[in-house]
Design a protein around this motif. Structure first.
Motif, mmCIF file in Angstrom:
data_model
loop_
_atom_site.group_PDB
_atom_site.id
_atom_site.type_symbol
_atom_site.label_atom_id
_atom_site.label_comp_id
_atom_site.label_asym_id
_atom_site.label_seq_id
_atom_site.Cartn_x
_atom_site.Cartn_y
_atom_site.Cartn_z
ATOM 1 N N GLU A 117 0.826 -1.202 0.000
ATOM 2 C CA GLU A 117 0.000 0.000 0.000
ATOM 3 C C GLU A 117 0.868 1.263 0.000
ATOM 4 O O GLU A 117 0.547 2.260 -0.670
ATOM 5 N N LEU A 118 1.958 1.234 0.728
ATOM 6 C CA LEU A 118 2.835 2.406 0.812
ATOM 7 C C LEU A 118 3.500 2.720 -0.518
ATOM 8 O O LEU A 118 3.902 3.865 -0.768
ATOM 9 N N ALA A 119 3.626 1.711 -1.389
ATOM 10 C CA ALA A 119 4.295 1.916 -2.676
ATOM 11 C C ALA A 119 3.614 2.994 -3.511
ATOM 12 O O ALA A 119 4.271 3.667 -4.316
ATOM 13 N N SER A 120 2.318 3.185 -3.328
ATOM 14 C CA SER A 120 1.598 4.209 -4.092
ATOM 15 C C SER A 120 1.067 5.314 -3.184
ATOM 16 O O SER A 120 0.161 6.051 -3.566
ATOM 17 N N SER A 121 1.625 5.426 -1.997
ATOM 18 C CA SER A 121 1.155 6.412 -1.031
ATOM 19 C C SER A 121 2.153 7.557 -0.906
ATOM 20 O O SER A 121 3.367 7.350 -1.010
ATOM 21 N N PRO A 122 1.689 8.782 -0.663
ATOM 22 C CA PRO A 122 2.607 9.904 -0.461
ATOM 23 C C PRO A 122 3.174 9.988 0.950
ATOM 24 O O PRO A 122 3.965 10.893 1.242
ATOM 25 N N LEU A 123 2.790 9.091 1.836
ATOM 26 C CA LEU A 123 3.275 9.147 3.212
ATOM 27 C C LEU A 123 4.791 9.007 3.259
ATOM 28 O O LEU A 123 5.378 8.209 2.523
ATOM 29 N N ASP A 124 5.429 9.765 4.145
ATOM 30 C CA ASP A 124 6.872 9.653 4.361
ATOM 31 C C ASP A 124 7.092 8.639 5.473
ATOM 32 O O ASP A 124 7.080 8.980 6.660
ATOM 33 N N ALA A 125 7.234 7.382 5.101
ATOM 34 C CA ALA A 125 7.334 6.294 6.068
ATOM 35 C C ALA A 125 8.457 5.357 5.656
ATOM 36 O O ALA A 125 8.521 4.917 4.505
ATOM 37 N N ARG A 126 9.351 5.057 6.596
ATOM 38 C CA ARG A 126 10.474 4.150 6.348
ATOM 39 C C ARG A 126 10.500 3.092 7.448
ATOM 40 O O ARG A 126 10.169 3.366 8.600
ATOM 41 N N TRP A 127 10.929 1.919 7.067
ATOM 42 C CA TRP A 127 10.978 0.833 8.034
ATOM 43 C C TRP A 127 12.183 1.004 8.946
ATOM 44 O O TRP A 127 13.307 1.163 8.481
ATOM 45 N N ARG A 128 11.936 0.985 10.240
ATOM 46 C CA ARG A 128 13.021 0.909 11.214
ATOM 47 C C ARG A 128 13.461 -0.546 11.384
ATOM 48 O O ARG A 128 14.633 -0.828 11.528
ATOM 49 N N ARG A 129 12.487 -1.427 11.362
ATOM 50 C CA ARG A 129 12.748 -2.872 11.353
ATOM 51 C C ARG A 129 11.647 -3.535 10.557
ATOM 52 O O ARG A 129 10.504 -3.077 10.567
ATOM 53 N N ALA A 130 11.958 -4.639 9.879
ATOM 54 C CA ALA A 130 10.941 -5.383 9.131
ATOM 55 C C ALA A 130 11.559 -6.689 8.641
ATOM 56 O O ALA A 130 12.787 -6.817 8.574
ATOM 57 N N PRO A 131 10.732 -7.674 8.256
ATOM 58 C CA PRO A 131 11.265 -8.884 7.618
ATOM 59 C C PRO A 131 12.049 -8.530 6.352
ATOM 60 O O PRO A 131 11.782 -7.506 5.703
ATOM 61 N N ALA A 132 12.997 -9.367 6.000
ATOM 62 C CA ALA A 132 13.907 -9.071 4.882
ATOM 63 C C ALA A 132 13.158 -8.826 3.571
ATOM 64 O O ALA A 132 13.529 -7.940 2.799
ATOM 65 N N ASP A 133 12.091 -9.609 3.304
ATOM 66 C CA ASP A 133 11.381 -9.422 2.042
ATOM 67 C C ASP A 133 10.666 -8.076 1.990
ATOM 68 O O ASP A 133 10.552 -7.448 0.930
ATOM 69 N N VAL A 134 10.216 -7.594 3.151
ATOM 70 C CA VAL A 134 9.559 -6.290 3.206
ATOM 71 C C VAL A 134 10.580 -5.179 2.975
ATOM 72 O O VAL A 134 10.327 -4.214 2.245
ATOM 73 N N LEU A 135 11.751 -5.309 3.594
ATOM 74 C CA LEU A 135 12.801 -4.317 3.385
ATOM 75 C C LEU A 135 13.200 -4.244 1.918
ATOM 76 O O LEU A 135 13.362 -3.159 1.352
ATOM 77 N N THR A 136 13.345 -5.394 1.294
ATOM 78 C CA THR A 136 13.725 -5.415 -0.120
ATOM 79 C C THR A 136 12.653 -4.746 -0.980
ATOM 80 O O THR A 136 12.961 -3.972 -1.893
ATOM 81 N N ALA A 137 11.396 -5.022 -0.667
ATOM 82 C CA ALA A 137 10.303 -4.426 -1.444
ATOM 83 C C ALA A 137 10.248 -2.914 -1.282
ATOM 84 O O ALA A 137 9.776 -2.204 -2.170
ATOM 85 N N SER A 138 10.737 -2.407 -0.143
ATOM 86 C CA SER A 138 10.638 -0.968 0.126
ATOM 87 C C SER A 138 11.714 -0.150 -0.572
ATOM 88 O O SER A 138 11.614 1.080 -0.615
ATOM 89 N N LEU A 139 12.731 -0.793 -1.118
ATOM 90 C CA LEU A 139 13.865 -0.047 -1.658
ATOM 91 C C LEU A 139 13.470 0.855 -2.819
ATOM 92 O O LEU A 139 14.009 1.952 -2.970
ATOM 93 N N GLY A 140 12.545 0.394 -3.652
ATOM 94 C CA GLY A 140 12.139 1.222 -4.781
ATOM 95 C C GLY A 140 11.505 2.530 -4.363
ATOM 96 O O GLY A 140 11.636 3.551 -5.052
ATOM 97 N N ARG A 141 10.811 2.540 -3.226
ATOM 98 C CA ARG A 141 10.179 3.773 -2.759
ATOM 99 C C ARG A 141 11.214 4.842 -2.429
ATOM 100 O O ARG A 141 10.946 6.036 -2.522
ATOM 101 N N GLU A 142 12.410 4.418 -2.041
ATOM 102 C CA GLU A 142 13.389 5.375 -1.552
ATOM 103 C C GLU A 142 13.920 6.271 -2.663
ATOM 104 O O GLU A 142 14.398 7.369 -2.394
ATOM 105 N N THR A 143 13.842 5.814 -3.891
ATOM 106 C CA THR A 143 14.314 6.664 -4.986
ATOM 107 C C THR A 143 13.394 7.858 -5.205
ATOM 108 O O THR A 143 13.758 8.774 -5.943
#
Length: 399
Positions: free
Chosen positions: A343-369
């Protein structure tokens, strides 16, 4: 191939450094240099072999990012933990990057000084905090950590050790590059030594609490308390669903405390009788923890949007209404964190994982660009580290 390369790297490292500095973990060489000369020597070996390097401190935040690809050498600040200089009269301290925050805090407290950032016990090293730009629970009073870093010694990818700023609180000429390096997550080099401004240690620290039925009411009241003339050390809201505890922390002399609490009770009569704070700094303990930031006036709106995206997957939250940040526990065991990341992938919220399962962290990398200024950060990284020697700790997805 990686094993063969590791063997050659280990051979050259053993010729360049004392044997007790070298170990292996998961078939990777792990080197713990002590002093500038050993750091240069270790990086020279990496450069000679074209090895990608990751710099590691106490590993207290290892769960924030997946392990970067292609790493062939780990450089650890553990052991390089000397207290270089402490000048109580000047209110400054200098320490090597591997100094544990808890140890450094205790050292300056003995001289009646307060160290920024105020983080939970076991939060890692001072070098790690500076590299991550991690502000603490005392940000409301003192501002972000970056404002109190007076200087940094940095090992660049070419092996040169450079300095920015210094160990004194004074105006200096030139660019304040240490402000850029603070929060760079190792993208520009290895932080070896830091110089920090200190503050007088309060005679007493007290806390008062109030229980409120709604998050919006707690945040509204928290913002009023945070903006009071007698500035609190911290204002925090903790809880979930329909039960929220508002905490106010003041640190001062007994006379100033009495005035501050009179003022606070005029704003919030429901506050409890103040008591000595003790160990009050804590963060939600959860396998998946999300860090959300927003303008303080829009924090409730953003937290409400996060709740809608997460469905029922949100747990305890720690919210700092005066500075606009929240740490929110997420159900990671039953797929809640993965669903929220989608859901966050298409959301304007400024949210970053402090901790998460490895697959979630990997999925979040694209948002950081999509982060503001990302293109500029990429150009800066290319300027500082042309061969890509250091594996950056924040933007593995593109930087």
């Amino acid at each position: 191939m990686i094993q063969q390369l590791s063997n050659r790297v280990l051979r050259d490292l053993s010729n360049a450094l004392p044997a007790e500095r070298i170990a292996t973990s998961d078939d990777l060489p792990v080197v713990s240099p002590i002093g500038d000369a050993e750091w240069r020597a270790a990086l020279a070996v990496a450069n000679a072999h074209g090895s990608k390097v990751v710099v590691r401190g106490a590993d207290s935040r290892a769960g924030e990012r997946p392990w970067p690809q292609g790493v062939q050498l780990v450089l650890s600040t553990a052991g390089d933990d000397a207290l270089v200089q402490y000048e109580p009269g000047d209110g400054v301290v200098s320490a090597r990057a591997g100094m544990p925050l808890d140890t450094l805090r205790a050292s300056v407290a003995a001289g009646r000084h307060h160290l920024v950032p105020l983080l939970p016990r076991g939060a890692g090293t001072i070098g790690g905090a500076v590299a991550a730009g991690r502000s603490g629970a005392d940000r409301l009073r003192f501002g972000p950590l970056r404002h109190h870093v007076l200087g940094i010694k940095l090992l660049q990818a070419d092996g040169e050790i450079v300095r920015s700023g210094g160990a004194l609180v004074k105006n200096v000429t030139g660019y304040a590059l240490h402000r850029l390096w603070t929060g760079s997550h190792g993208a520009f080099g290895a932080v070896l030594e830091v110089h920090l401004r200190l503050f007088p240690l309060a005679a007493r620290t007290e806390i008062a609490v109030a229980t409120l039925a709604s998050l919006q009411a707690a945040l509204d009241l928290g913002r009023k308390l945070a903006g009071a003339p007698a500035a609190p050390l911290a204002v925090e809201v903790r809880g979930r669903d329909e039960r929220w505890e508002l905490s106010v922390v003041h640190a001062a002399t007994p006379r100033v405390l009495a005035t501050a609490w009179d003022e606070a009770r005029r704003i919030a009569p429901e506050l409890s009788t103040p008591r000595e704070a003790g160990e009050w700094v804590a963060e939600p303990d959860a396998p998946a923890l999300l860090h959300l930031t927003a303008m303080p006036s829009r924090l409730f709106e953003h937290l409400s949007a996060l709740r809608r995206l997460a469905g029922g997957a949100l747990g305890e939250a720690l919210v700092r209404p005066g500075i606009g940040e929240a740490l929110v526990a997420v159900d990671g065991a039953n797929g809640g964190a993965a669903a929220l990341e989608r859901e966050l992938a298409s959301s304007p919220l400024d949210a970053r994982w402090r901790r998460a399962p490895a697959d979630v962290l990997t999925a979040s990398l694209g948002r950081e660009t999509r982060a503001p200024g990302f293109a500029l950060m990429r150009r800066l990284r290319e300027r500082y580290d042309r061969p890509g020697r250091f594996a950056p700790g924040r933007f593995f997805g593109g930087l």
